[in-house]
Design an enzyme around this catalytic site. Structure first.
Site: not given
Length: 801
Positions: A348, A534-535, A540, A642, A646
């Site tokens: 992942h 998100k984290r 990110k 993901t 969504k």
């Protein structure tokens, strides 16, 4: 199942009386939840029992999905939806004068995961059951979740997530299926009369692994699969001695909290104990179950598939070897053939720090027998591959190297399949992260793009949109998600597009009420809801989003009369407790929010909302309200993502780098319906190869960017003197590891384009519709079907159209 409202209300009233000895009118929402959960479990009990019985009678091959995280979210509505009784129960409770939504909110989110990894595992469990696939989850029953996030003076503070305080109504304790997991001690191999070597254990630290099973209900098909979560307990004492409190605490620690702080040796040791604990318990349980109906191990790989979800459960490989060698007297060659044919591994990440390694001394001391087996795997691997690939390649890929046990390499060597989770990610595994292992085992590598459970993320999270879709194309899409593509026929239907906008406004109202009630911030429904959930991690790039907010803020301050399209910037993110830099970014966002939200010159033109303690239930509230989906990771760093799927499913347009599954989303929905920008993976790797990235050049050439950077250190944003300098230095002095400054200009250009495009309401809704219509291909049902067909060779019942 068939259930009428009258029967349900009678059953529910009886359940409340039997459980609490009170009338329904005197019960609390929590008591109503527990009674309702018990009743639903009873309704579903025959399905659960019959499913297990059918798998055993048919001797179906079963897949066991090992994941250190599962993030299922609240299960009440999901179970009701999948049983086909959601409307009946809602109406029955209303008839009794009860608030169904209030009952739902009294259910805690199970604290069994952190983010995308755990949510993916939960989505796949839902899909296995809904496809009629014999699928089982295997994880840890954490007493406390990751942590409950609160903000104090803008800083993240971690509080215990006591999600099990009132018990878990959905679980069943199965003490008769418990098993013992051994740690530490001494192990030596003792020759037997027949020449076999038998391990002898001395002074081991034994732990009792007790399973708690949760039924995973399939969608309208009478199937209920099992998610098994293991709890660490004191083993029974044969000589009736008493355990000390220190011994009790040491065992309790194993399943106390998800991801203990691994910044020190004690924390790393505890995490390794966790990983072996659930890997060993799960494999022991699988072998025991298999041997109930099979006299030999010959058929094991044809009846059992074990899947390793990221590196954390990699110890299932040497653990299965241990059982086959030590308890079943298999010769090494046969045991290794069975093991590799049974195991499969999903990678992942391409982040090196996430490719787990353990110091050999720690590993050997904690897991002596497992280390012996890993040593032998390493020896045989080197012996076999050295003549073919040479010493350099073998040294770089062997399970043992540089004083470490290398889990990702062990996972590849011990599995028959290795997959990435988006085409770009899989190619990067082959060309970079696992390049040498790909040279050795090219046939093992394949791609399986991630998917989401649209039952939760559309049918449950966005009931108004689901009903609108039903009104246009019927309900077949609920069982066959790709059928949602037929919505495209209504792209020029003005009435439908207006209805689509009304749904979005309704969802915005729901979110704005929550934000007002919980955070005291008023946000308008006419604004662009710009969402990044998100984290919190540097790659990110929440920081890039922050810079856009600062730019908007300064622009309004410079031109107070300028007409702007209102924006609400929404964040949801947790930082790992030991990740100092990420926590500094959280402080920055909160300080900026205080500045912007309290500035009278800004008013409602910009609002910044950082919602604490982001999780599944908050995602279900935020995602349907989003207009923009921020997917702005540095190209090549996000394996798949993901949240992008969504948000797309709920009609948000992606503001995205060409990274992970963003590439697939752009291809599916059409580039004209997204906002893409930034460096590509090739560009990033080009900078790595040449070593010629100089972040200061981008700042020096762009006065606007330089001004934004200066706000971090010149007092413009109050309260961040330390954090601002840290972040500034990371970008200028330490050369901006994740290329934030390189992508800034194009990112801003796209943000300006979004503001302009949002005023054309018909065109915006057409683009939103294009995303919804293309989203079916990212259903977890199709992803799991591909795993079942290509990797696990596990059949399933439902025909996907």
């Amino acid at each position: 199942m068939k259930l009428d409202e009258k029967k349900f209300t009678k059953d529910f009233v009886s359940e409340v009386k039997a459980t609490y000895a009170i009338d329904v009118k005197d019960s609390s929402p929590l008591e109503q939840l527990m009674a309702l959960g018990n009743l639903i479990k009873r309704y579903d009990s025959s399905n659960w029992k019959n499913t297990s019985k059918k798998y055993r009678q048919k001797d179906d091959k079963q897949v066991y999905y090992f994941s250190i995280e599962f993030l299922p979210g609240r299960l009440l509505k999901s179970n009701l939806l999948n049983l086909g009784i959601l409307d009946t129960v809602r109406a029955g409770l209303s008839e009794l004068g009860l608030d169904f939504e209030k009952i739902c909110r009294s259910e805690p989110d199970p604290g069994l995961g952190n983010g995308g990894l755990g949510r993916l595992a939960a989505c796949y469990m839902d899909s296995m059951a809904s496809l009629g696939m014999a699928g089982n989850g295997n994880g840890i029953r954490y007493r406390y979740g990751l942590f409950k996030q609160v903000f104090m003076n803008g800083y993240q503070v971690e509080l215990p997530d006591d999600w099990l305080r009132n018990g878990n109504v959905w679980e069943i304790r199965r003490e008769n299926r418990a098993c013992v997991v051994r740690f530490g001690g001494h192990v030596w191999l003792q020759p037997q009369a027949d020449g076999h070597l038998r391990p002898v254990y001395d002074h081991t630290d034994d732990v009792l692994a007790v399973p708690y099973d949760v039924g995973i209900v399939g969608y309208h098909n009478g199937v209920t699969n099992t998610m098994r979560l293991w709890s660490a307990e004191l083993p029974p004492s044969a000589d009736q001695t008493f355990y000390s409190q220190a011994q009790r605490d040491r065992i309790d620690q194993i399943t106390e909290v998800l991801y203990p702080d691994d910044s020190n040796a004690a924390g790393r040791s505890l995490r390794l104990r966790q990983e072996y604990f659930f890997s060993s318990a799960g494999v022991q349980s699988i072998v025991r179950h298999y041997l109930l109906d099979h006299s030999t191990l010959k058929e094991f790989p044809r009846k059992v598939a074990i899947h390793i979800n990221d590196t954390h459960p990699t110890l299932v490989i040497p653990e299965l070897m241990r059982i086959l060698l030590d308890e079943c007297d298999c010769p090494w060659e046969k045991a290794w053939q069975i093991t590799t044919a049974t195991m499969s591994y999903t990678n992942h990440t391409i982040m090196q720090e996430a490719l787990e390694t353990w110091p050999i001394d720690m590993f050997k001391g904690l897991l002596p027998r497992i280390y012996q087996i890993v040593q032998e795997i390493d020896r045989r691997y080197r012996q076999e591959k050295l003549p073919i690939f040479g010493e350099n390649t073998v040294d770089k890929t062997a399970p043992l190297g540089n004083g470490q046990v290398r889990m990702a390499y062990l996972a590849v060597i011990g599995s028959h399949s290795v997959n990435g989770v988006a085409p770009l990610h899989t190619e990067l595994l082959k060309k970079d992260v696992l390049m040498d292992l790909y040279r050795i085992y090219p046939e093992r590598f394949n791609n399986k793009t991630n998917g989401i459970a649209d039952r939760r993320w559309l049918q449950l999270a966005n009931d108004p949109l689901s009903k609108l879709i039903d009104s246009k194309i019927g309900k077949d899409w609920r069982s066959n998600p790709k059928q949602i593509q037929t919505l495209s026929a209504f792209e020029n239907d003005d009435k439908f597009l207006q209805d689509l906008e009304k749904v979005k406004i309704e969802n915005k109202k729901n979110l704005s009420k929550y934000v007002k009630d919980e955070l005291g911030i008023t946000i308008g429904t006419d604004a662009i809801y710009d969402v990044q959930i998100k984290r919190l991690h540097a790659y990110k790039r929440q920081l890039l989003h922050v810079f856009e907010i600062i730019r908007e803020y300064l622009d309004i301050k410079d031109h107070p009369q300028k007409k702007v399209i209102p924006r609400v910037h929404i964040f949801g993110a947790k930082a790992a407790p030991s990740y100092h830099y990420a926590k500094s970014v959280i402080k920055l966002i909160n300080a900026l929010a205080d500045l912007v939200n309290s500035d009278k010159d800004i008013g409602n033109k910009i609002k910044v909302v950082f919602i604490p303690n982001y999780g599944v239930s908050l995602g279900e509230l935020i995602i349907p309200a989003a207009d923009i989906s921020e997917q702005i990771s540095t190209a090549s760093k996000e394996a798949s993502g993901t949240s992008n799927m969504k948000l797309m499913t709920n009609g948000a347009l992606s503001l995205a780098t060409m990274d992970g599954a963003n590439i697939d989303i752009v291809r599916a929905a059409g580039k004209e319906n997204e906002y893409t920008f930034g460096l590509t993976a090739d560009d990033v790797y080009g900078y790595y190869r040449r070593g010629d990235y100089h972040s200061s050049d981008f700042a020096n050439k762009n006065p606007e960017l330089q001004r934004i950077l200066n706000t971090l250190i010149d007092g413009t944003i109050p309260g961040i003197s330390t954090e601002g300098h840290e972040i500034y230095d990371s970008l200028i002095r330490y050369n901006d590891e994740y290329f934030v400054l390189a992508d800034y200009a194009e990112y801003v250009q796209k943000q300006k384009q979004i503001s302009q495009d949002f005023t054309n309401r018909k065109q915006w809704e057409q683009r939103s519709l294009a995303n919804i219509a293309a989203s079916g291909t990212f259903s977890a049902d199709y992803a799991v079907a591909r795993y079942g067909e290509d990797i696990w060779q596990v059949p399933y019942d439902r025909i996907l159209k």
